[in-house]
Enzyme design. Structure first.
Site, PDB file in Angstrom:
ATOM      1  N   ARG A 100       0.823  -1.216   0.000  1.00  0.00           N
ATOM      2  CA  ARG A 100       0.000   0.000   0.000  1.00  0.00           C
ATOM      3  C   ARG A 100       0.858   1.267   0.000  1.00  0.00           C
ATOM      4  O   ARG A 100       0.335   2.385  -0.052  1.00  0.00           O
ATOM      5  CB  ARG A 100      -0.899   0.020   1.244  1.00  0.00           C
ATOM      6  CG  ARG A 100      -2.086  -0.916   1.160  1.00  0.00           C
ATOM      7  CD  ARG A 100      -2.764  -1.048   2.498  1.00  0.00           C
ATOM      8  NE  ARG A 100      -3.273   0.197   3.036  1.00  0.00           N
ATOM      9  CZ  ARG A 100      -4.408   0.749   2.685  1.00  0.00           C
ATOM     10  NH1 ARG A 100      -5.176   0.188   1.790  1.00  0.00           N
ATOM     11  NH2 ARG A 100      -4.803   1.879   3.250  1.00  0.00           N
ATOM     12  N   CYS A 124      -1.893  -6.348   3.413  1.00  0.00           N
ATOM     13  CA  CYS A 124      -2.387  -7.592   3.996  1.00  0.00           C
ATOM     14  C   CYS A 124      -3.897  -7.714   3.825  1.00  0.00           C
ATOM     15  O   CYS A 124      -4.603  -6.714   3.810  1.00  0.00           O
ATOM     16  CB  CYS A 124      -2.046  -7.618   5.483  1.00  0.00           C
ATOM     17  SG  CYS A 124      -0.349  -8.074   5.790  1.00  0.00           S
TER      18      CYS A 124
HETATM   19  C1  EPZ Z   1      -0.847   1.089   9.380  1.00  0.00           C
HETATM   20  O1  EPZ Z   1      -1.750   0.742   8.322  1.00  0.00           O
HETATM   21  C2  EPZ Z   1       0.096  -0.072   9.514  1.00  0.00           C
HETATM   22  N1  EPZ Z   1       0.758  -0.295   8.232  1.00  0.00           N
HETATM   23  C3  EPZ Z   1      -0.659  -1.314   9.955  1.00  0.00           C
HETATM   24  O2  EPZ Z   1       0.273  -2.348  10.149  1.00  0.00           O
HETATM   25  C4  EPZ Z   1      -1.347  -1.019  11.274  1.00  0.00           C
HETATM   26  O3  EPZ Z   1      -2.105  -2.135  11.658  1.00  0.00           O
HETATM   27  C5  EPZ Z   1      -2.264   0.199  11.113  1.00  0.00           C
HETATM   28  O4  EPZ Z   1      -1.500   1.323  10.615  1.00  0.00           O
HETATM   29  C6  EPZ Z   1      -2.930   0.605  12.418  1.00  0.00           C
HETATM   30  O5  EPZ Z   1      -1.965   0.939  13.365  1.00  0.00           O
HETATM   31  C7  EPZ Z   1       1.790   0.460   7.896  1.00  0.00           C
HETATM   32  O6  EPZ Z   1       2.215   1.366   8.606  1.00  0.00           O
HETATM   33  C8  EPZ Z   1       2.463   0.132   6.598  1.00  0.00           C
HETATM   34  P1  EPZ Z   1      -4.891   2.986   9.059  1.00  0.00           P
HETATM   35  P2  EPZ Z   1      -2.675   1.860   7.674  1.00  0.00           P
HETATM   36  O7  EPZ Z   1      -4.982   3.929   7.910  1.00  0.00           O
HETATM   37  O8  EPZ Z   1      -1.973   3.156   7.718  1.00  0.00           O
HETATM   38  C9  EPZ Z   1      -9.494   2.698   7.785  1.00  0.00           C
HETATM   39  C10 EPZ Z   1       1.132  -4.483   9.903  1.00  0.00           C
HETATM   40  O9  EPZ Z   1       0.796  -5.684  10.036  1.00  0.00           O
HETATM   41  N2  EPZ Z   1      -9.186   3.569   6.632  1.00  0.00           N
HETATM   42  O10 EPZ Z   1      -4.560   3.536  10.395  1.00  0.00           O
HETATM   43  O11 EPZ Z   1      -3.113   1.344   6.361  1.00  0.00           O
HETATM   44  C11 EPZ Z   1      -8.886   1.310   7.611  1.00  0.00           C
HETATM   45  O12 EPZ Z   1      -9.654   0.491   6.787  1.00  0.00           O
HETATM   46  C12 EPZ Z   1       0.180  -3.497   9.296  1.00  0.00           C
HETATM   47  O13 EPZ Z   1       2.261  -4.045  10.182  1.00  0.00           O
HETATM   48  C13 EPZ Z   1     -10.208   4.009   5.823  1.00  0.00           C
HETATM   49  O14 EPZ Z   1     -11.389   3.704   6.048  1.00  0.00           O
HETATM   50  O15 EPZ Z   1      -3.877   1.824   8.700  1.00  0.00           O
HETATM   51  C14 EPZ Z   1      -8.801   0.842   9.048  1.00  0.00           C
HETATM   52  O16 EPZ Z   1     -10.053   0.327   9.449  1.00  0.00           O
HETATM   53  C15 EPZ Z   1      -1.138  -4.069   8.972  1.00  0.00           C
HETATM   54  N3  EPZ Z   1      -9.899   4.796   4.737  1.00  0.00           N
HETATM   55  C16 EPZ Z   1      -8.537   2.134   9.825  1.00  0.00           C
HETATM   56  O17 EPZ Z   1      -8.897   3.207   8.954  1.00  0.00           O
HETATM   57  C17 EPZ Z   1      -8.608   5.151   4.451  1.00  0.00           C
HETATM   58  O18 EPZ Z   1      -8.380   5.867   3.450  1.00  0.00           O
HETATM   59  C18 EPZ Z   1      -7.112   2.331  10.261  1.00  0.00           C
HETATM   60  O19 EPZ Z   1      -6.239   2.191   9.147  1.00  0.00           O
HETATM   61  C19 EPZ Z   1      -7.579   4.710   5.296  1.00  0.00           C
HETATM   62  C20 EPZ Z   1      -7.887   3.916   6.386  1.00  0.00           C
END
Ligand code: EPZ
Length: 442
Positions: A100, A124
């Protein structure tokens, strides 16, 4: 692991004992690498782990003209962005794989080149993982977003301007998107509802070293004053607290004793509290944390995952394996991702008693409560796991499968383990160091 064949055979039941060393956090390092695009001079990043997510971002930087070389220290990378150029869509697609991260290239590339492309994004398999917050944020800075059949093209015909923004949920990636874009945008950006994970704070440290002006206020408000020019940085990455928590859980599940070199207390406070409630023992040292099983039955707990400073979603999967061995009923309410319990099917095949529910169990109602997602798990223990043939579904779920196999009686074959190398450096070597009994395909 020389990205080995894709499966390993584990003869379980042996405690993991020994010492392993952490490097920088995957979830900071990959973003720090993207930040190097913003500097006019080279950047130096230390403690970069040898994981496939890093190789993906390196490849993406290289197709955009960044010269990446290894430094003198092991784990040091130097990024020279003097010749940044547009890349072909096919090259970006080929290098991005299922990552991503390309979405975070948009702000820096729009500043430098006026355009950016992103292929269809993977990551993932944990829920839909949409990018709507990212696209909204970029549009607010003035980017024009065009959806094409193969991905998304962005341009900034009038440059990018600071904006007043508010996230509907404190998303880590969207907060990083704002930071990486606002530092060079014209004027002031105010972000409400920001995520404040330690990896984000370390990215802010890096950006400040580069010349950015960023204020972190109370109540999740971040203010950024755009500047005309940023320099390269030299930075040692924050340790990987998710990897630390994974090995801590492995020590509990296998009745072992693991010293996690490089782990620090501050960024693990919430994890350590839960670890102690489960009955896990730990000792904080200057150079790491020792985690071990108490030798007496473990206690069941209630956990609700949350954004920082709450209990991280990435910590629950490995800990669930240890909870199958606790005496009583544990509950895990996952409030960050809607579908992060796919990994428990394999644990059930191995003899665990775990049920997943659509309701918000045990705590506050969360945003997934009325939406038909299996996001609460009830774990009843203690159970003795037995060996099985299992397939790794995603990064953290995969590590929990490894721990389950290591703690089970008998032999397990764990396939698709290549996914684990996305985020766990040299995990095969580390397992050997800790005395695990297994063989790889190669
Ligand atoms: C980061 O993902 C991490 N990945 C994830 O780690 C981690 O679990 C997550 O943050 C939460 O701490 C990286 O840093 C590369 P989010 P990210 O945007 O940034 C929703 C691992 O195993 N959302 O905080 O993608 C989303 O669906 C990985 O190391 C939207 O709805 O996570 C989720 O429910 C997995 N629209 C929530 O927000 C968007 O445009 C939090 O996601 C973006 C996110």
């Amino acid at each position: 692991m020389g990205l080995l064949g894709d499966s390993i055979t584990i003869r379980g039941g042996k405690p993991l004992i020994g010492r392993i060393e952490l490097k920088g956090a995957k979830n900071l390092v990959t973003k720090a690498m993207v930040a190097s695009l913003l500097g006019e001079t080279p950047s130096v990043l230390k403690d970069v782990p040898n994981i496939s997510d890093v190789r993906i971002v390196r490849g993406l930087l290289e197709v955009h003209g960044v010269n990446v070389v290894e430094g003198v220290e092991e784990g040091e990378l130097i990024f020279d962005p003097s010749n940044v150029e547009s890349a072909h869509f096919a090259d970006i697609d080929a290098h991005a794989g299922s990552s991503r991260i390309p979405i975070l290239f948009c702000g820096p590339l729009l500043h430098r080149l006026g355009e950016a492309f992103i292929p269809d994004l993977g990551g993932c398999r944990i829920g839909d993982r949409p990018i709507d917050y990212h696209l909204d944020v970029l549009r607010n800075f003035g980017a024009v977003v065009e959806k094409l059949p193969s991905g998304i093209r962005m341009s900034a015909p009038n440059g990018l301007k600071g904006a007043k923004l508010e996230l509907p949920y404190p998303s880590v990636g969207a907060t990083e998107q704002v930071l990486l874009t606002a530092v060079r945008a014209e004027g002031i950006t105010e972000l409400k509802g920001a995520a404040i994970e330690p990896e984000i704070m370390d990215l802010i440290n890096i950006l400040q070293k580069m010349g950015a002006v960023i204020t972190v206020d109370t109540d999740r408000v971040i203010r950024i004053e755009g500047v005309d020019r940023l320099e390269g940085y030299t930075h040692r990455a924050l340790f990987d607290r998710n990897e630390a928590a994974s090995w801590a859980a492995a020590a509990l599940a296998t009745e072992g004793d693991i010293f996690v070199g490089g782990a620090r207390q501050g960024e693990l406070l919430t994890f350590l509290n839960v670890y102690r409630k489960v009955g896990g023992q730990f000792e904080i040292h200057d150079d790491g944390i020792r985690f071990w099983h108490p030798g007496t039955p473990l206690n069941p707990v209630f956990i609700e995952t949350d954004v920082h400073p709450g209990f991280m979603t990435d910590w629950q999967q490995p800990l669930v394996v240890a909870l199958t061995k606790a005496s009583g009923v544990s509950i895990v309410h996952e409030t960050v991702y809607e579908q992060r319990f796919g990994f428990v099917d394999a644990l059930v095949d191995m003899g665990a008693t775990i049920q997943v529910h659509k309701d918000c169990l045990g705590g506050q109602a969360c945003r997934f409560g009325q939406r038909n997602f299996n996001h609460s798990a009830v774990i009843v223990g203690p159970t003795r796991l037995h060996g099985a043939d299992i397939e790794v579904p995603d990064l953290r779920g995969g590590f929990s499968h490894l721990i389950a196999a290591l703690s089970a009686e008998g032999t397990s074959t764990v396939s698709n383990v290549g996914i684990i190398a996305r985020g766990y450096e040299n995990f095969i070597t580390k397992l050997r160091l800790l005395g695990a009994d297994f063989s790889t395909e190669d």
